[in-house]
Design an enzyme around this catalytic site. Structure first.
Site, PDB file in Angstrom:
ATOM      1  N   GLY A  13       0.806  -1.218   0.000  1.00  0.00           N
ATOM      2  CA  GLY A  13       0.000   0.000   0.000  1.00  0.00           C
ATOM      3  C   GLY A  13       0.834   1.261   0.000  1.00  0.00           C
ATOM      4  O   GLY A  13       0.302   2.359  -0.026  1.00  0.00           O
ATOM      5  N   CYS A  14       2.143   1.101   0.049  1.00  0.00           N
ATOM      6  CA  CYS A  14       3.048   2.249   0.009  1.00  0.00           C
ATOM      7  C   CYS A  14       3.653   2.346  -1.391  1.00  0.00           C
ATOM      8  O   CYS A  14       4.066   1.342  -1.958  1.00  0.00           O
ATOM      9  CB  CYS A  14       4.185   2.083   1.019  1.00  0.00           C
ATOM     10  SG  CYS A  14       3.651   2.039   2.734  1.00  0.00           S
ATOM     11  N   GLN A  15       3.709   3.554  -1.914  1.00  0.00           N
ATOM     12  CA  GLN A  15       4.363   3.761  -3.208  1.00  0.00           C
ATOM     13  C   GLN A  15       5.865   3.492  -3.069  1.00  0.00           C
ATOM     14  O   GLN A  15       6.477   2.882  -3.923  1.00  0.00           O
ATOM     15  CB  GLN A  15       4.113   5.192  -3.686  1.00  0.00           C
ATOM     16  CG  GLN A  15       4.740   5.493  -5.032  1.00  0.00           C
ATOM     17  CD  GLN A  15       4.505   6.930  -5.458  1.00  0.00           C
ATOM     18  OE1 GLN A  15       4.181   7.795  -4.656  1.00  0.00           O
ATOM     19  NE2 GLN A  15       4.664   7.187  -6.740  1.00  0.00           N
TER      20      GLN A  15
END
Length: 146
Positions: free
Chosen positions: A59-61
């Site tokens: 969910g983190c770029q």
């Protein structure tokens, strides 16, 4: 894990208040971003051996690894990102949540995010990443408390 450092503040709420006070010192967001980057640079060294999929936060770029240790009485976290601003966000999260009992972690809402105006100044992808990191911290605390 290295020897566990004691949290700088006595409680998660005290840590949030201290963070809000520090950010209030800065006049604009250019200075605040620089402070975030500086905080990220001060994170303890993170062993490459822990950069494993099981610790990766989805969910983190940016790439983020979050490693829990301890139990319900005290949960410690080690974390790092390949992004300097995200590493600064990690430093804030660790300050609030690491070294605390699982029950305190679960009971502590991240009010510092709104208090310092972070919610309004992060890109949507960074906001999503911050939410994913918070969710992972709470998940680990829930598992320890169970």
């Amino acid at each position: 894990m290295n020897a566990r450092a004691e949290p700088a503040e006595a409680s998660a709420e005290a840590a949030q208040a201290a963070i809000a006070g520090e950010f209030a010192f800065f006049g604009d967001w250019t200075e605040r971003y620089q402070y975030l980057i500086d905080l990220g640079r001060k994170l303890p060294p993170f062993p490459d051996s822990l950069k494993r999929d099981e610790f990766k936060v989805s969910g983190c770029q940016s790439q983020v690894w979050l490693v829990p240790s301890g139990d319900a009485q005290r949960l410690d976290f080690q974390a790092i990102s390949d992004s300097s601003i995200v590493s600064g966000l990690i430093a804030l999260l660790l300050r609030v949540y690491s070294g605390r009992p699982a029950a305190e972690i679960l009971a502590t809402e991240p009010r510092f995010i709104e208090a310092i105006g972070l919610a309004r100044h992060l890109s949507p992808t960074r906001s999503n990443g911050l939410a994913a990191m918070l969710a992972k911290v709470k998940q680990y605390a829930g598992e320890a408390a169970a």
